[in-house]
Design a protein around this motif. Structure first.
Motif, PDB file in Angstrom:
ATOM      1  N   GLY A  45       0.818  -1.205   0.000  1.00  0.00           N
ATOM      2  CA  GLY A  45       0.000   0.000   0.000  1.00  0.00           C
ATOM      3  C   GLY A  45       0.856   1.260   0.000  1.00  0.00           C
ATOM      4  O   GLY A  45       0.575   2.226  -0.736  1.00  0.00           O
ATOM      5  N   PHE A  46       1.918   1.261   0.812  1.00  0.00           N
ATOM      6  CA  PHE A  46       2.825   2.408   0.875  1.00  0.00           C
ATOM      7  C   PHE A  46       3.578   2.580  -0.444  1.00  0.00           C
ATOM      8  O   PHE A  46       3.769   3.703  -0.920  1.00  0.00           O
ATOM      9  N   LEU A  47       3.992   1.452  -1.045  1.00  0.00           N
ATOM     10  CA  LEU A  47       4.685   1.513  -2.331  1.00  0.00           C
ATOM     11  C   LEU A  47       3.801   2.136  -3.400  1.00  0.00           C
ATOM     12  O   LEU A  47       4.248   3.002  -4.175  1.00  0.00           O
ATOM     13  N   LEU A  48       2.535   1.731  -3.443  1.00  0.00           N
ATOM     14  CA  LEU A  48       1.604   2.310  -4.410  1.00  0.00           C
ATOM     15  C   LEU A  48       1.409   3.805  -4.163  1.00  0.00           C
ATOM     16  O   LEU A  48       1.350   4.599  -5.115  1.00  0.00           O
ATOM     17  N   ALA A  49       1.335   4.195  -2.887  1.00  0.00           N
ATOM     18  CA  ALA A  49       1.168   5.616  -2.548  1.00  0.00           C
ATOM     19  C   ALA A  49       2.394   6.430  -2.958  1.00  0.00           C
ATOM     20  O   ALA A  49       2.264   7.545  -3.474  1.00  0.00           O
ATOM     21  N   VAL A  50       3.577   5.876  -2.728  1.00  0.00           N
ATOM     22  CA  VAL A  50       4.821   6.564  -3.086  1.00  0.00           C
ATOM     23  C   VAL A  50       4.877   6.816  -4.590  1.00  0.00           C
ATOM     24  O   VAL A  50       5.174   7.927  -5.051  1.00  0.00           O
ATOM     25  N   ILE A  51       4.592   5.783  -5.370  1.00  0.00           N
ATOM     26  CA  ILE A  51       4.667   5.921  -6.829  1.00  0.00           C
ATOM     27  C   ILE A  51       3.573   6.855  -7.348  1.00  0.00           C
ATOM     28  O   ILE A  51       3.813   7.668  -8.253  1.00  0.00           O
ATOM     29  N   LYS A  52       2.403   6.785  -6.752  1.00  0.00           N
ATOM     30  CA  LYS A  52       1.292   7.637  -7.205  1.00  0.00           C
ATOM     31  C   LYS A  52       1.565   9.121  -6.945  1.00  0.00           C
ATOM     32  O   LYS A  52       1.229   9.973  -7.767  1.00  0.00           O
ATOM     33  N   THR A  53       2.184   9.432  -5.814  1.00  0.00           N
ATOM     34  CA  THR A  53       2.358  10.838  -5.419  1.00  0.00           C
ATOM     35  C   THR A  53       3.646  11.464  -5.952  1.00  0.00           C
ATOM     36  O   THR A  53       3.848  12.661  -5.762  1.00  0.00           O
ATOM     37  N   GLU A  54       4.498  10.678  -6.602  1.00  0.00           N
ATOM     38  CA  GLU A  54       5.757  11.217  -7.120  1.00  0.00           C
ATOM     39  C   GLU A  54       5.751  11.154  -8.652  1.00  0.00           C
ATOM     40  O   GLU A  54       5.934  10.091  -9.243  1.00  0.00           O
TER      41      GLU A  54
END
Length: 313
Positions: A45-54
């Motif tokens: 979940g954190f990995l998806l959030a990192v890629i989505k927000t950068e």
């Protein structure tokens, strides 16, 4: 009488026995299983959030990584909640349709994971062997089409499995010696010839996982050949470092997958050992993938530390 026979041979429920021989340790085994599942949910979940927000991470490699992370979440969520119910509440009963749905999701999404890793290998091949055309070849539209083809391949090839299993008569027992429903585990309970069905399953496995693995190895042979032709040591090191996370991910995924597949079909190991490794195969890679990419990939690592408010001088 005929209706009674049909009900007996085509049960509405199956019984998942968990890990035979280790029933007394189910509660203790559930602790690492539950911990790994929670880490998988948080990590992916954190990995998806990192890629989505950068925005700088909206590149083919990271988009394929998002697809892999979503597949990891589906596989682990398909199996772990029911496994924990078995361990904690002795809730061993699973409806036949739920069992068949579990089989379809496990095998089809695992097939998709093979495809996503092949796509990531292809991305690295193009980036290193043909860098000037990388952005022209792997456009967002091309990435979306590749992802769709991979998903459709997994769904179409594995769609027959639940229908083939549904029509089988199960006159031996309705007890499945496993923590989740697995194709070969159900096939072994059937009381009619399943040679053709097993052959189809083997062919699908070879055509998807086996072929993908061969193509991945071929990609990295070409990548290594291109890397060692680079003029400087720094350039070679930089090129290899971009592939290291992917190589480690493949080893983490393929090693238990290969062992589980061959031990189920051809091996003679203790049932509890096979079941434990089969669970590791579904649980360990989803937990490790975010950690591997978080540590080995500078772009993800820096963005993750920024989100967490950690400053590195």
């Amino acid at each position: 009488m005929e209706a009674s026979n049909w009900t007996t041979l085509h049960p509405s429920t199956f019984i998942l026995l968990g890990i035979p021989g280790l029933e007394a340790a189910h509660v203790w085994i559930s602790i690492p299983f539950c911990s790994i599942y929670i880490l998988s949910l948080l990590g992916n979940g954190f990995l998806l959030a990192v890629i989505k927000t950068e925005p700088s991470l909206h590149e083919p490699m990271y988009l394929f990584l998002c697809m892999l992370a979503l597949a990891d979440l589906v596989v682990s969520t398909t199996t772990l909640p029911k496994t924990l119910c078995i361990f904690w509440f002795t809730d061993n009963v699973i409806h036949t349709n739920a069992c068949l749905a579990q089989i379809f999701l496990i095998h089809s999404v695992t097939c998709m994971e093979f495809g996503f890793m092949l796509a990531m290998a292809f991305d690295r091949y193009v980036a290193i062997c043909n860098p000037l055309r990388h952005s022209a070849i792997l456009t967002n539209w091309a990435v979306a089409k590749i992802g769709l083809v991979i998903v459709m391949r997994g769904a179409i090839f594995l769609c027959p499995h639940p229908f083939l299993l549904k029509r089988l008569p199960y006159c031996r027992t309705h007890d499945i010696s496993h923590t989740y429903c697995e194709f070969m585990a159900l096939v072994k309970l059937a009381c009619e010839d399943t040679t053709v069905m097993s052959a189809y399953s083997l062919a699908v496995s070879v055509f998807t996982g086996g072929l993908d693995f061969i193509l991945i190895v071929l990609s990295y042979i070409l990548i290594l050949r291109a890397v060692f032709r680079l003029p400087t040591k720094e350039a070679r090191h930089k090129s290899l470092s971009t592939c290291s996370a992917h190589v480690i991910t493949m080893l983490v995924f393929y090693t238990p997958a290969t062992f589980t597949y061959f031990s189920h079909r051809f091996g003679h190991i203790a049932p509890h050992v096979h079941i434990l490794i089969a669970n590791i195969y579904l649980l360990f890679p989803p937990m490790m993938n975010p950690i591997i990419y978080g540590v080995r990939n500078p772009g993800i690592r820096q963005r993750a530390l920024h989100i967490l408010g950690i400053k590195i001088d």
